[in-house]
Motif scaffolding. Structure first.
Motif, PDB file in Angstrom:
ATOM      1  N   PHE A  34      32.832   9.724  93.711  1.00 50.78           N
ATOM      2  CA  PHE A  34      32.388   8.939  92.738  1.00 50.78           C
ATOM      3  C   PHE A  34      30.904   9.243  92.246  1.00 50.78           C
ATOM      4  N   PHE A  35      30.778   9.567  90.947  1.00 50.52           N
ATOM      5  CA  PHE A  35      29.553   9.833  90.713  1.00 50.52           C
ATOM      6  C   PHE A  35      28.851   8.454  89.839  1.00 50.52           C
ATOM      7  N   ILE A  36      27.708   8.129  90.173  1.00 50.41           N
ATOM      8  CA  ILE A  36      27.507   6.629  89.834  1.00 50.41           C
ATOM      9  C   ILE A  36      26.325   6.752  88.602  1.00 50.41           C
ATOM     10  N   ASN A  37      26.221   5.827  87.706  1.00 50.62           N
ATOM     11  CA  ASN A  37      25.159   5.572  86.793  1.00 50.62           C
ATOM     12  C   ASN A  37      24.178   4.432  87.420  1.00 50.62           C
ATOM     13  N   LEU A  38      22.986   4.928  87.746  1.00 48.09           N
ATOM     14  CA  LEU A  38      22.058   4.094  88.469  1.00 48.09           C
ATOM     15  C   LEU A  38      21.272   3.230  87.408  1.00 48.09           C
ATOM     16  N   GLY A  39      21.736   3.384  85.990  1.00 43.40           N
ATOM     17  CA  GLY A  39      21.109   2.744  84.992  1.00 43.40           C
ATOM     18  C   GLY A  39      21.071   2.905  83.758  1.00 43.40           C
ATOM     19  N   GLN A  40      20.298   4.339  83.725  1.00 45.90           N
ATOM     20  CA  GLN A  40      20.034   4.764  82.357  1.00 45.90           C
ATOM     21  C   GLN A  40      20.464   6.386  82.163  1.00 45.90           C
ATOM     22  N   ALA A  41      21.557   6.531  83.217  1.00 51.29           N
ATOM     23  CA  ALA A  41      21.921   8.096  82.976  1.00 51.29           C
ATOM     24  C   ALA A  41      22.420   8.366  81.642  1.00 51.29           C
TER      25      ALA A  41
END
Ligand SMILES: Cc1cc2nc3c(=O)[nH]c(=O)nc-3n(C[C@H](O)[C@H](O)[C@H](O)COP(=O)(O)OP(=O)(O)OC[C@H]3O[C@@H](n4cnc5c(N)ncnc54)[C@H](O)[C@@H]3O)c2cc1C
Length: 307
Positions: free
Chosen positions: A266-273
């Motif tokens: 799972f590759f996550i978006n920490l906020g502003q990716a």
């Protein structure tokens, strides 16, 4: 392309322009759609495809839970079936404990709605779908699955529109469904499908769903925007997450894109990716696994608007 390219199609719903797609993806990444159309039924889709303007790119958007849309977005038209094509209804009821119930779902209905429709009626077979986000159309295109089940196991037949605008009803055996893959040309559109279920005690169905969802919460970073598994598991040997873990990728970051500490696939978006950051993370992970294990992982996520 200033004018509505579908002006001559007499659509039931309006064509919108410059529509942000970021909020329509589970990764919360991607630029706008030049045009957005929300057809109401298969006949309207057939009319659209038969009159499709030459050279206008077309993308079908389901729940946006398996897509990496580029930062510039889609320079053509996005067709969204989830707004107006989302009915689910029973076609035939089981007559006894051994017989099956046939259920129709439009391609724009959510797989979660289908799972809970079945549960409420005491039907078993869709429990694995309860934790998979997205639409029935997307699940058919991806042959979505989990916990040992796949959507093809329930599928009787699907309704499709081909690129020339002709309507088809094809049995499951004609769809070439394999692990996270459907053999139908990507230009064809699923508009609905019939699924078969067996009767069971609704409480037992609910219990199985709860157990599956609890397992997900323990192992997946569900608090962060993601697209589920980024890579398919190789046909044999270690799973994709194990290969990523062994190659030392857990926690790797490119900007706000990160390989989840909890679940390496799972590759996550920490906020502003941005899409570029996520793509770079995917490419780097792929290269490192190739170097480390000699295996070229195949992305499960679909790339949209990158050409
Ligand atoms: C937290 C999380 C957990 C996940 N867990 C799982 C899991 O356990 N198992 C699993 O298999 N997947 C999983 N996924 C991935 C994803 O949910 C599935 O692939 C899902 O089936 C995609 O459906 P969608 O409607 O969101 O498709 P989208 O992401 O919108 O589209 C995916 C592809 O299908 C095409 N498409 C969509 N609708 C149609 C249509 N009507 N006709 C033709 N083509 C169409 C799109 O053009 C695109 O190519 C997970 C995702 C997340 C975010």
């Amino acid at each position: 392309m200033g004018m509505d390219p579908f002006a001559s199609c007499a659509l039931t719903l309006p064509v919108r322009r410059d529509v942000p797609l970021r909020p329509r993806t589970t990764w919360r990444i991607g630029g706008p759609a030049r045009w957005l159309v929300t057809p109401v039924d298969a006949v309207e889709i057939a009319g659209l495809l038969a009159n499709w303007p030459d050279h206008l790119p077309r993308v079908i958007l389901g729940g946006g839970s398996n897509l990496l849309i580029s930062d510039k977005g889609v320079p053509g038209a996005v067709m969204d079936l989830t707004q107006a094509m989302n009915r689910i209804y029973t076609i035939t009821e089981s007559l006894n404990a051994d017989s099956e119930t046939l259920v129709h779902a439009d391609a724009g209905a959510t797989t979660q709605a289908l799972a809970h429709f079945a549960r409420r009626r005491g039907l078993t077979g869709a429990e694995f779908l309860a934790g998979i986000p997205g639409s029935v159309g997307g699940a058919l295109r991806m042959n979505a699955g989990a916990h040992g089940g796949e959507i093809r196991d329930l599928l009787v037949e699907a309704d499709l529109v081909d690129p020339a605008g002709r309507l088809h009803v094809l049995p499951e055996s004609a769809l070439g469904m394999e692990y996270r893959h459907c053999g139908i040309d990507a230009a064809w559109i699923f508009t609905g499908a019939r699924f078969r279920f067996r009767p069971d005690d609704p409480e037992r169905v609910r219990e199985r769903m709860r157990a599956f969802n609890a397992r997900r919460r323990r192992s997946q970073p569900l608090a962060w925007p993601s697209a589920g598994s980024v890579f398919k598991n190789p046909p044999a040997g270690p799973k994709a997450w194990e290969l990523l873990d062994r190659a030392g990728l857990r926690g790797l970051r490119v900007g706000d894109a990160q390989v989840s500490e909890m679940h390496c696939n799972f590759f996550i978006n920490l906020g502003q990716a941005t899409a570029i950051q996520m793509r770079e993370l995917i490419d780097r992970a792929r290269e490192r696994v190739a170097e480390h294990a000699g295996i070229l992982l195949e992305p499960e996520v679909q790339f949209v608007g990158w050409e």
